[in-house]
Scaffold this motif. Structure first.
Motif, PDB file in Angstrom:
ATOM      1  N   PHE A 176     -45.634  40.278  52.991  1.00  0.00           N
ATOM      2  CA  PHE A 176     -46.438  39.193  53.553  1.00  0.00           C
ATOM      3  C   PHE A 176     -46.274  37.924  52.720  1.00  0.00           C
ATOM      4  CE2 PHE A 176     -50.367  36.710  53.773  1.00  0.00           C
ATOM      5  CZ  PHE A 176     -50.429  36.488  55.142  1.00  0.00           C
ATOM      6  N   ALA A 177     -46.075  36.821  53.419  1.00  0.00           N
ATOM      7  CA  ALA A 177     -45.919  35.519  52.762  1.00  0.00           C
ATOM      8  C   ALA A 177     -47.102  34.634  53.148  1.00  0.00           C
ATOM      9  CB  ALA A 177     -44.613  34.856  53.194  1.00  0.00           C
ATOM     10  N   THR A 178     -47.727  34.011  52.170  1.00  0.00           N
ATOM     11  CA  THR A 178     -48.836  33.103  52.463  1.00  0.00           C
ATOM     12  C   THR A 178     -48.296  31.799  53.046  1.00  0.00           C
ATOM     13  OG1 THR A 178     -48.812  32.070  50.264  1.00  0.00           O
ATOM     14  CG2 THR A 178     -50.111  34.090  50.532  1.00  0.00           C
ATOM     15  N   LEU A 179     -49.214  31.000  53.556  1.00  0.00           N
ATOM     16  CA  LEU A 179     -48.835  29.743  54.188  1.00  0.00           C
ATOM     17  C   LEU A 179     -48.187  28.785  53.192  1.00  0.00           C
ATOM     18  CD1 LEU A 179     -48.970  28.184  56.884  1.00  0.00           C
ATOM     19  CD2 LEU A 179     -51.185  27.288  56.151  1.00  0.00           C
ATOM     20  N   PHE A 180     -48.566  28.899  51.925  1.00  0.00           N
ATOM     21  CA  PHE A 180     -48.025  28.002  50.911  1.00  0.00           C
ATOM     22  C   PHE A 180     -46.705  28.509  50.340  1.00  0.00           C
ATOM     23  CE2 PHE A 180     -52.654  27.519  50.875  1.00  0.00           C
ATOM     24  CZ  PHE A 180     -52.763  26.160  51.135  1.00  0.00           C
ATOM     25  N   GLU A 181     -46.497  29.822  50.372  1.00  0.00           N
ATOM     26  CA  GLU A 181     -45.244  30.382  49.859  1.00  0.00           C
ATOM     27  C   GLU A 181     -44.079  30.128  50.820  1.00  0.00           C
ATOM     28  OE1 GLU A 181     -47.113  34.184  47.351  1.00  0.00           O
ATOM     29  OE2 GLU A 181     -46.186  34.473  49.317  1.00  0.00           O
ATOM     30  N   ASP A 182     -44.274  30.492  52.071  1.00  0.00           N
ATOM     31  CA  ASP A 182     -43.225  30.355  53.093  1.00  0.00           C
ATOM     32  C   ASP A 182     -43.905  30.085  54.431  1.00  0.00           C
ATOM     33  OD1 ASP A 182     -41.086  30.509  54.831  1.00  0.00           O
ATOM     34  OD2 ASP A 182     -40.156  32.213  53.799  1.00  0.00           O
ATOM     35  N   PRO A 183     -44.153  28.816  54.774  1.00  0.00           N
ATOM     36  CA  PRO A 183     -44.887  28.499  56.006  1.00  0.00           C
ATOM     37  C   PRO A 183     -44.259  29.086  57.270  1.00  0.00           C
ATOM     38  CG  PRO A 183     -44.675  26.557  54.619  1.00  0.00           C
ATOM     39  CD  PRO A 183     -43.803  27.606  54.020  1.00  0.00           C
ATOM     40  N   LEU A 184     -42.920  29.043  57.381  1.00  0.00           N
ATOM     41  CA  LEU A 184     -42.258  29.538  58.586  1.00  0.00           C
ATOM     42  C   LEU A 184     -42.438  31.035  58.747  1.00  0.00           C
ATOM     43  CD1 LEU A 184     -40.509  28.979  61.028  1.00  0.00           C
ATOM     44  CD2 LEU A 184     -38.484  29.249  59.573  1.00  0.00           C
ATOM     45  N   LEU A 185     -42.192  31.792  57.668  1.00  0.00           N
ATOM     46  CA  LEU A 185     -42.363  33.241  57.732  1.00  0.00           C
ATOM     47  C   LEU A 185     -43.826  33.603  57.961  1.00  0.00           C
ATOM     48  CD1 LEU A 185     -41.243  36.098  57.507  1.00  0.00           C
ATOM     49  CD2 LEU A 185     -41.472  35.932  55.015  1.00  0.00           C
ATOM     50  N   ASN A 186     -44.733  32.864  57.346  1.00  0.00           N
ATOM     51  CA  ASN A 186     -46.157  33.131  57.513  1.00  0.00           C
ATOM     52  C   ASN A 186     -46.575  32.967  58.972  1.00  0.00           C
ATOM     53  OD1 ASN A 186     -49.032  31.554  57.632  1.00  0.00           O
ATOM     54  ND2 ASN A 186     -49.087  33.257  56.197  1.00  0.00           N
ATOM     55  N   LEU A 187     -46.131  31.894  59.610  1.00  0.00           N
ATOM     56  CA  LEU A 187     -46.483  31.679  61.014  1.00  0.00           C
ATOM     57  C   LEU A 187     -45.852  32.736  61.913  1.00  0.00           C
ATOM     58  CD1 LEU A 187     -46.254  27.784  61.231  1.00  0.00           C
ATOM     59  CD2 LEU A 187     -48.309  29.214  61.130  1.00  0.00           C
ATOM     60  N   GLN A 188     -44.653  33.180  61.569  1.00  0.00           N
ATOM     61  CA  GLN A 188     -44.020  34.256  62.344  1.00  0.00           C
ATOM     62  C   GLN A 188     -44.822  35.554  62.199  1.00  0.00           C
ATOM     63  OE1 GLN A 188     -40.001  34.465  60.899  1.00  0.00           O
ATOM     64  NE2 GLN A 188     -39.297  32.754  62.148  1.00  0.00           N
ATOM     65  N   GLN A 189     -45.299  35.829  61.002  1.00  0.00           N
ATOM     66  CA  GLN A 189     -46.074  37.045  60.776  1.00  0.00           C
ATOM     67  C   GLN A 189     -47.448  36.978  61.421  1.00  0.00           C
ATOM     68  OE1 GLN A 189     -45.837  37.121  56.455  1.00  0.00           O
ATOM     69  NE2 GLN A 189     -44.229  38.670  56.494  1.00  0.00           N
ATOM     70  N   MET A 190     -47.982  35.774  61.577  1.00  0.00           N
ATOM     71  CA  MET A 190     -49.295  35.609  62.184  1.00  0.00           C
ATOM     72  C   MET A 190     -49.236  35.472  63.707  1.00  0.00           C
ATOM     73  SD  MET A 190     -51.846  35.674  60.114  1.00  0.00           S
ATOM     74  CE  MET A 190     -52.363  35.471  58.420  1.00  0.00           C
ATOM     75  N   LEU A 191     -48.038  35.252  64.262  1.00  0.00           N
ATOM     76  CA  LEU A 191     -47.902  34.956  65.688  1.00  0.00           C
ATOM     77  C   LEU A 191     -48.384  36.109  66.565  1.00  0.00           C
ATOM     78  CD1 LEU A 191     -46.895  33.110  67.947  1.00  0.00           C
ATOM     79  CD2 LEU A 191     -44.628  34.157  67.688  1.00  0.00           C
ATOM     80  N   LEU A 192     -47.812  37.294  66.374  1.00  0.00           N
ATOM     81  CA  LEU A 192     -48.158  38.420  67.236  1.00  0.00           C
ATOM     82  C   LEU A 192     -49.620  38.839  67.107  1.00  0.00           C
ATOM     83  CD1 LEU A 192     -44.968  40.689  67.083  1.00  0.00           C
ATOM     84  CD2 LEU A 192     -45.728  39.195  68.923  1.00  0.00           C
ATOM     85  N   PRO A 193     -50.147  39.038  65.895  1.00  0.00           N
ATOM     86  CA  PRO A 193     -51.573  39.411  65.819  1.00  0.00           C
ATOM     87  C   PRO A 193     -52.501  38.352  66.388  1.00  0.00           C
ATOM     88  CG  PRO A 193     -50.669  38.975  63.626  1.00  0.00           C
ATOM     89  CD  PRO A 193     -49.517  39.062  64.563  1.00  0.00           C
ATOM     90  N   SER A 194     -52.137  37.083  66.256  1.00  0.00           N
ATOM     91  CA  SER A 194     -52.969  36.021  66.826  1.00  0.00           C
ATOM     92  C   SER A 194     -52.954  36.074  68.349  1.00  0.00           C
ATOM     93  CB  SER A 194     -52.491  34.647  66.348  1.00  0.00           C
ATOM     94  OG  SER A 194     -52.590  34.527  64.949  1.00  0.00           O
ATOM     95  N   ILE A 195     -51.796  36.359  68.933  1.00  0.00           N
ATOM     96  CA  ILE A 195     -51.701  36.480  70.397  1.00  0.00           C
ATOM     97  C   ILE A 195     -52.530  37.664  70.886  1.00  0.00           C
ATOM     98  CG2 ILE A 195     -50.129  37.031  72.291  1.00  0.00           C
ATOM     99  CD1 ILE A 195     -47.990  35.395  70.867  1.00  0.00           C
ATOM    100  N   VAL A 196     -52.439  38.785  70.174  1.00  0.00           N
ATOM    101  CA  VAL A 196     -53.186  39.983  70.563  1.00  0.00           C
ATOM    102  C   VAL A 196     -54.689  39.714  70.540  1.00  0.00           C
ATOM    103  CG1 VAL A 196     -53.762  42.344  69.880  1.00  0.00           C
ATOM    104  CG2 VAL A 196     -51.386  41.584  69.845  1.00  0.00           C
ATOM    105  N   LEU A 197     -55.180  39.149  69.434  1.00  0.00           N
ATOM    106  CA  LEU A 197     -56.604  38.864  69.327  1.00  0.00           C
ATOM    107  C   LEU A 197     -57.014  37.724  70.261  1.00  0.00           C
ATOM    108  CD1 LEU A 197     -57.092  39.144  65.456  1.00  0.00           C
ATOM    109  CD2 LEU A 197     -57.915  40.729  67.197  1.00  0.00           C
TER     110      LEU A 197
END
Length: 323
Positions: A176-197
């Protein structure tokens, strides 16, 4: 002085919030100890049966389990006021450090999910209310029913399996990458769970929007505004939606508070180190301090969201300010 406090709406809400937090603290403390086992049996497993009475007594003293429940509760509560939320033996870190790392993850997930839910729910609710009992209204109701009926774990698992097998897209399989470490990877990792919820939350927002818009459209001032020749788009946005915001804000605030502690299943599926997953791991390991303090933090965040929602009422509705 006490009567003045009771007359002040904000102060009444703050007092009620403090009472709620104390009730949550008592409830979690009692329920955790009602579950069979403790931190010793969770850590040692079947080997706990081989402990001598002296070893068992020493471990109970180390974890503070030898004290009466009354003493354990107020000792933990007293430590809370000093900023000491406890210590996690599993993670070898303080609960405060773990919470400081996991709470932003859940907050980011909640904000993205609410944004997706609002982007789907409000337009769909207004579209359904524009022609009640029509095909578009029926289609909106079907989407809302699907959002309420499909479990988050089923939708999340299905999306993850389909995208990973068909398109090789599974950013949650990486660290897992935080928003400050790697914004692009963080948004990719948050995309699917955000859509589900977001899909699940969009359903009650859509239904609330539809009901509120239908009630507002039936008022005399809407008919007057339409007779004056106000453009339909301005009429829908400024007069109809503007006056329907209070119930929409209410349901949004409630859903946001739910996400702070209720996203544990989605966090577990997508391997997000959020606050809900922290509670789940703490329950599995019977780490009382970790679970108690984390749940209390979730309750505090929920209370703050409700207070902010109440203050927002005063901004969007003059009638609430006059009350």
């Amino acid at each position: 002085m006490f009567r003045q406090i009771l007359r002040n709406r904000v102060l009444r809400r703050i007092l009620a919030a403090l009472g709620t937090l104390f009730g949550v603290a008592v409830f979690v403390f009692v329920m955790l100890r009602a579950i069979p086992g403790n931190q010793i049996t969770a850590g040692l497993g079947t080997e706990a049966a081989a402990l001598t009475p002296a070893q068992k007594a020493a471990l109970e003293a180390y974890y503070g389990l030898d004290q009466p429940l009354f003493v354990q509760f107020f000792s933990w509560l007293g430590n809370i006021f000093t900023g000491n939320l406890g210590y996690s033996s599993r993670a070898q870190a303080s609960v405060l450090e773990l919470t400081a790392a996991s709470l932003p993850v859940t907050f980011e997930l909640a904000i993205l999910s609410i944004a997706i839910a609002l982007a789907i729910g409000i337009p769909l609710g207004m579209l359904s209310a524009s022609k009640p009992d029509s095909i578009r209204d029926g289609a909106g109701q079907v989407v809302g029913l699907a959002g309420l009926s499909v479990p988050a774990f089923l939708l999340g698992t299905a999306l993850l399996a389909i995208l990973a097998s068909s398109f090789g897209f599974n950013p949650n399989g990486e660290r897992f990458a935080t928003l400050f470490e790697d914004p692009l990877l963080n948004l990719q990792q948050m995309l699917l769970p955000s859509i589900v919820l977001g899909f699940g939350i969009a359903a009650p927002i859509m239904r609330t929007t539809r009901t509120a818009v239908l009630e507002i459209r039936a008022n005399d001032f809407i008919r007057t505004a339409r007779a004056k020749g106000i453009r339909p788009r301005r009429l829908q946005v400024r007069h109809v939606l503007g006056n329907a915001l209070v119930p929409i804000v209410t349901i949004t605030g409630l859903q946001f508070g739910y996400l702070l502690g209720g996203a544990v299943v989605v966090e577990q599926i997508f391997s997000l180190p959020g606050i809900g997953r922290q509670v789940l791991l703490g329950i599995q390991q019977k780490e009382y301090a970790l679970v108690q303090s984390t749940v209390l933090v979730i309750a505090l965040a929920f209370v703050i969201v409700n207070l902010l929602t109440d203050l927002l009422y005063r901004v969007i509705d003059p009638r609430v300010r006059a009350a």
